[in-house]
Design a protein around this motif. Structure first.
Motif, mmCIF file in Angstrom:
data_model
loop_
_atom_site.group_PDB
_atom_site.id
_atom_site.type_symbol
_atom_site.label_atom_id
_atom_site.label_comp_id
_atom_site.label_asym_id
_atom_site.label_seq_id
_atom_site.Cartn_x
_atom_site.Cartn_y
_atom_site.Cartn_z
ATOM 1 N N UNK A 77 0.805 -1.280 -0.097
ATOM 2 C CA UNK A 77 0.074 0.083 0.126
ATOM 3 C C UNK A 77 0.879 1.254 0.015
ATOM 4 N N UNK A 78 0.337 2.315 -0.845
ATOM 5 C CA UNK A 78 0.988 3.482 -0.923
ATOM 6 C C UNK A 78 1.274 4.379 0.421
ATOM 7 N N UNK A 79 0.100 4.130 1.137
ATOM 8 C CA UNK A 79 0.012 5.009 2.523
ATOM 9 C C UNK A 79 1.230 4.539 3.391
ATOM 10 N N UNK A 80 1.661 3.208 3.333
ATOM 11 C CA UNK A 80 2.686 2.650 4.275
ATOM 12 C C UNK A 80 3.865 3.451 3.977
ATOM 13 N N UNK A 81 4.159 3.781 2.499
ATOM 14 C CA UNK A 81 5.173 4.259 2.089
ATOM 15 C C UNK A 81 5.318 5.776 2.436
ATOM 16 N N UNK A 82 4.186 6.565 2.356
ATOM 17 C CA UNK A 82 4.117 7.917 2.849
ATOM 18 C C UNK A 82 4.351 8.060 4.260
ATOM 19 N N UNK A 83 3.832 7.370 4.877
ATOM 20 C CA UNK A 83 4.141 7.326 6.436
ATOM 21 C C UNK A 83 5.432 7.206 6.877
ATOM 22 N N UNK A 86 7.723 10.241 6.553
ATOM 23 C CA UNK A 86 7.777 11.399 7.316
ATOM 24 C C UNK A 86 9.071 11.898 7.990
ATOM 25 N N UNK B 3 -7.301 -4.118 1.163
ATOM 26 C CA UNK B 3 -6.861 -4.275 -0.086
ATOM 27 C C UNK B 3 -7.223 -5.573 -0.988
ATOM 28 N N UNK B 47 -8.042 4.931 5.257
ATOM 29 C CA UNK B 47 -6.669 5.456 5.140
ATOM 30 C C UNK B 47 -6.634 6.832 5.920
ATOM 31 N N UNK B 54 -0.822 7.979 12.568
ATOM 32 C CA UNK B 54 0.703 7.860 12.478
ATOM 33 C C UNK B 54 1.295 9.201 12.305
ATOM 34 N N UNK B 58 4.181 10.333 14.860
ATOM 35 C CA UNK B 58 5.634 10.783 14.548
ATOM 36 C C UNK B 58 6.000 12.207 15.097
#
Lengths: 479, 439, 128
Positions: A77-83, A86, B3, B47, B54, B58
């Motif tokens: 998933x893309x959201x995992x990459x975005x987070x 950070x 997914x 999402x 998250x 952070x």
């Protein structure tokens, strides 16, 4: 394709740094390099075009079906990459004071709590950087446990012959002698062989369930009991967790220590071979042996790094592939209590659906309800038509798809192991079946065409013998 | 959201084809007593919710704007192109390139990485990476293990976590580990001479060492070889751009932590272990190696080679169990080295050296902050501290400065190209205030 | 099948040539190299190592596999064929000229097969 060194031109560079704003200094002559390293001299446009071209010759999950058995190539998933990108996560030094890294520690401790719930374990380390690294960690913990009890004669680790190669290799690296135990005709652990293999020198058993042919071993409780009664411990290889997560816990099946592959069931990307993450969970009695710097709650309710009393030490510096854990944690939060078992159910459904479609023509090694993967055998095809698993795989390449895992597990001749994962749609599975069944027909009517495959890929079959006899492992500059 | 593309209708159709009534029937083989009734996890999130959660977590971390801490993890500039190339989805999501015909992009990039590591270390062959510098050091010890040579001598000036990792691995491979004493911040070579014997497998040295000091690597190597032992060097890849190569220092194996080559600090990982050696020891290298070959039409191509060393073939007879490595981090290092180029990488190294020496001059002139060790250093140096290190560092934190790392009753400072003169001067000013307050 | 008369054989496809009563050379047979495929490397023991009949003393690598080589005799290694390290393909092209080790001070051996006996075993294996 050109190598980056072949694109290199003297005098080209990217302008990255400002001039030095302090007085220049010099190293003593005797300590200096004789000449500069011959790194590429390129401008940014060269670099951009170079990697754009390389990318066209790579097959990612985004490029198409990727049914590698035991690899769980699910969608990343893309959201995992975005987070994970950070600055709050990337900009933190591992040796900062505890009160400035409470966010990172919260990720690790909360992820640990959730993964312990899923696996039925009591504590966990994130230090191992890959599954095999986790196996080594678990093996060293088992060794330390037996040594702490004065049982140094317990130096044998039992491993099924169907196990992934890392299992016996990890046991050997930890100093154990590997005892291979045969699988029965169902690909499961042969109980009689197992009973014969245990003794006062048994340190433990390494097992994965479902096993490497995709079958859930219904004797699992008996198996783990046999080991425990012999005084050994049970190690769970979590590579196949995608089939059972949220359905059953390794800890409830009699396992004492487990590793997980975050880059498999927990959707972190494979990166062309890594970085992965292989956290190791264990029951409370093994927790004192976990590696150093274990993320935990401290007495005052803040997060800290604790030092287990009888720690095995460290298997690498710092605390693990932290950003990979961030991705897995983000994925876990997305899935939640409902999503985790739903993943397992659909992974198993998709595998069975594809198995049934392919069984129309292909020999399925154990043609019954499977878990998240199944094994086809091309042994009969090879005997009758001379077409091997390798040939079928290469023909699949000509159809723009990545083939399944070849020649593993070793207990099935001419094996192709297929794991679709839950993130594939029904129409993809239908299309895949159509292509595979077409190749089957091709193998019968025109076997030679498969020996010549692949025909349409950027390069065709490679001279691997030459590559191994005369290794050329770096670019040689013209002197 | 999991997914999973299939609709309820489609799942029903598939169940029908499989011949079972419901999903649960697929798990009939799992003893019902073991089946989980309810997972004690938070409920599924969208999402947007996950993103908020998250980001909040952070936000609980503190990212300092001024960083003067190294000790195994280094703050360097990462060019934008490094991030954009390594974020390309195909590179990110591809599997290990076992199917060479459709993986030439990955295989070629590994071949290029291997070449760059050989250039930095002066060696003949590199593997495709291992987990980090510490595990690379540990694997290198196994490479040197002979039947009659099972003693590892490792300098006390090596990063403590590397020493720990070597000791942990050696609990498994039956090698004994002994520490070579430190003297004045560098390896005590006289002591080393008394420790070497015909059971010594190898001597491990870090360059620059944990205290930032430059070691007399060649002398250590000569001593090791006189005793018939191998010489292993753990190096900093930025410093390698300007320092004498391990090859030229006589090393048999060169390893190190590749994080400075384009990987962010990221609380300790993912980082990059590199391993390189000479032609004679090629087959002792663990992990994947990419080689050049041709296809049946004579076209140049790349392939995983020398696989018969590895676990999937040798199983319990493999010298290492490594399977997944740090592939994408290795690509990161290649892109970084290509973006910087030889002159750029040397510029980074020279600026680190120059700024560290500038900072050292300023700081050591402050009462209570004398340099602990005399001699050549690269970009880290150890000073005394006029009061408790924690007090000093807390004062610096108030000014958004992450000070050096507390080490043996002193502070280990690190300065890189990321520290402007203004930042260094601000540090100096802050330390002067601390010095006055302490007295 | 290429099975020279003047050699002795083992069931695990090694050949033995006795130079005198207590010295012999050992290699792999033509059948062995056919089964193993293109050989890319051999891990040889060292001169001075002892070997025991029935135990492995070496392994050979093809691209995708490793195979153990077993010693038919018990003794001390007096020579190893270094040439094979750089040219392992010789074991494929000339298996009976490519001795792996020379063993001296032989004190024991397994029950060796004659050329006829070995030929029979190979034929049986092929039919299987």
């Amino acid at each position: 394709m050109q190598l980056i060194f072949e694109r290199s031109r003297a005098g080209r560079s990217c302008s990255i740094l400002p001039a030095c704003d302090v007085e220049k200094t010099a190293l003593p002559e005797t300590m200096k390099r004789a000449s500069a390293p011959r790194l590429p001299m390129v401008s940014e446009i060269d670099l951009s075009r170079h990697y754009t071209e390389l990318e066209k010759h790579v097959h990612g999950v985004n490029d198409g079906f990727y049914p590698l058995g035991s690899c769980t190539m699910k969608y990343n998933p893309q959201i995992d990459e975005e987070i994970a990108a950070l600055p709050g996560f990337t900009g933190v030094h591992p040796l900062q004071p505890m009160d400035t890294v409470q966010g990172s520690l919260e990720v690790l401790v909360t992820a640990k709590t959730m993964l312990c719930e899923i696996t039925g374990m009591d504590d966990m380390t994130f230090q191992p950087a890959a599954g095999a690294h986790g196996e080594l960690t678990g093996m060293l913990m088992i060794k330390a446990y037996h040594q702490s009890k004065g049982n140094t004669e317990r130096n044998k680790m039992i491993v099924p012959d169907a196990a992934h190669g890392t299992n016996p290799a990890s046991a050997a690296m930890a100093g154990f002698t590997v005892i291979n135990v045969a699988s029965n005709e169902k690909g499961c652990v042969d109980l009689d062989q197992l009973r014969k293999a245990v003794g006062p020198d048994t340190a433990g058993l390494m097992l994965t369930n479902p096993n490497t042919v995709g079958i859930f071993d219904e004797n699992i409780l008996e198996i783990t009991k046999i080991i425990h009664e012999a005084g050994g411990l049970n190690y769970y290889d979590g590579a196949n967790l995608n089939a059972i997560m949220g359905i059953v816990r390794p800890g409830d099946m009699g396992f004492d220590v487990v590793h997980l592959n975050l880059h498999k069931s927990f959707a972190t990307p494979h990166g062309g071979g890594g970085p992965g993450s292989g956290p190791v969970g264990c029951k409370a009695f093994l927790a004192p042996f976990l590696p150093l710097n274990n993320p935990a709650f401290s007495a005052d309710g803040t997060y800290c790094l604790s030092q287990p009393e009888q720690t095995i030490g460290s298997v690498k510096a710092f605390y693990g592939n932290f950003l990979v854990v961030v991705k897995a944690f983000t994925y876990l939060l997305t899935l939640g209590a409902e999503g985790v078992p739903e993943v397992a159910r659909n992974a198993v459904l998709n595998a069975n659906y594809l198995r049934v479609l392919l069984s129309k023509k292909y020999d399925i090694a154990f043609n019954e309800i499977c878990m998240h993967e199944f094994v086809m055998s091309l042994s009969r095809m090879h005997r009758e038509n001379g077409v091997s698993a390798m040939d079928i795989a290469k023909a699949i390449l000509d159809n723009g798809m990545h083939p399944p895992t070849m020649y593993f597990p070793m207990i099935v001749e001419e094996a192709l192991m297929v794991e679709p994962t839950e993130t594939e749609s029904k129409e993809t599975l239908d299309k895949v079946a159509e292509i595979y069944l077409g190749i089957y027909d091709q193998a019968i009517t025109n076997p030679q065409s498969l020996h010549d495959a692949p025909l349409t890929t950027p390069v065709r079959r490679l001279d691997e013998v030459g590559a191994a006899r005369n290794p050329r492992v770096r670019y040689q500059f013209e002197s | 959201m999991s997914y999973i593309p299939s609709s309820q209708q489609e799942r029903q159709e598939m169940l029908q084809t499989v011949g079972v009534a419901a999903m649960d029937n697929l798990f009939a083989v799992v003893p019902s007593a073991l089946q989980i009734k309810q997972l004690n996890l938070p409920s599924a999130k969208s999402e947007l919710e996950v993103s908020r959660m998250m980001r909040k977590i952070a936000g609980k971390n503190r990212v300092f704007s001024s960083i003067f801490r190294g000790a195994g993890a280094y703050h360097h500039y990462i060019p934008a192109i490094v991030k954009s190339i390594t974020a390309k989805e195909s590179f990110l999501t591809a599997y290990t390139p076992y199917q060479a015909e459709i993986s030439q992009g990955i295989l070629q990039s590994i071949f290029e990485y291997q070449t760059m590591i050989c250039e930095l270390t002066g060696m003949d062959v590199s593997n495709a990476s291992i987990y980090d510098g510490a595990s690379a050091a540990a694997e290198a010890m196994t490479m040197c293990h002979e039947r009659k040579r099972d003693r590892v001598l490792i300098s006390a000036t090596v990063l403590p976590m590397v020493i720990q990792t070597v000791q942990t691995y050696c609990n498994g491979n039956d090698m004994t580990v002994e520490l070579i004493p430190e003297k004045s911040g560098v390896t005590d070579i006289e002591a080393l001479e008394t420790m070497l014997n015909d059971k010594t497998a190898c001597v491990y040295l870090q360059q620059p060492n944990y205290f930032g000091m430059l070691e007399a690597a060649e002398k250590v190597g000569e001593a090791a070889h006189r005793a018939g032992a191998k010489f292993v060097m753990g190096i900093n890849p930025i410093a390698a751009a300007v320092l004498k190569t391990p090859r030229d220092c006589g090393a048999d194996i060169a390893v190190g932590e590749g994080q400075p080559l384009g990987m962010p600090l990221s609380f300790g990982g993912p980082y990059l272990g590199f391993m390189a050696t000479n032609t004679a020891m090629t087959r002792r290298l663990p992990g994947r190696i990419v080689g050049e070959t041709v296809d049946i039409e004579g076209k140049r191509a790349f392939v995983l080679t020398l696989q018969a060393r590895e676990q999937h073939i040798r199983r319990e007879k493999a010298s290492s169990n490594v399977c997944s490595n740090q592939a994408l981090c290795a690509m990161t290092a290649s892109v970084y080295c290509s973006a910087m180029g030889p002159s750029g990488l040397q510029e980074v190294a020279n600026q680190c050296h120059a700024k560290a020496h500038y900072a050292a001059r300023q700081i050591s002139a402050i009462p209570g902050f004398a340099l602990r060790n005399q001699g050549e250093f690269f970009h880290e140096f150890l000073t005394e501290t006029p009061c408790r290190a924690e007090t000093v560092l807390a004062k610096l934190a108030e000014k958004d400065i992450l000070g050096g790392y507390p080490v043996s009753n002193g502070i280990l400072w690190c300065v890189t190209e990321m520290n402007s003169k203004a930042q260094i001067d601000a540090l100096t000013t802050a330390l002067k205030e601390v010095s006055l307050a302490c007295n | 099948m290429n099975i020279p008369q003047n050699l002795s054989y083992t069931k695990s496809h090694e050949w033995v040539l006795f130079l005198n009563e207590t010295t012999a050379r050992v290699g792999i047979t033509d059948t062995a190299q056919q089964l193993l495929g293109d050989l890319v490397y051999i891990n040889l023991p060292e001169v001075g190592d002892s070997v025991v009949s029935g135990d492995t003393f070496s392994d050979v690598e093809s691209v995708k596999a490793v195979s153990d080589i077993y010693s038919p005799v018990t003794g001390e290694i007096s020579a190893v064929n270094e040439e094979l390290k750089d040219a392992p393909q010789k074991m494929n092209t000339a298996p009976y000229d490519s001795w792996l080790i020379e063993v001296k001070n032989i004190t024991g051996q397994e029950k060796l097969l004659t050329a006829e006996q070995y030929a029979k075993i190979c034929a049986e294996e092929e039919a299987h």
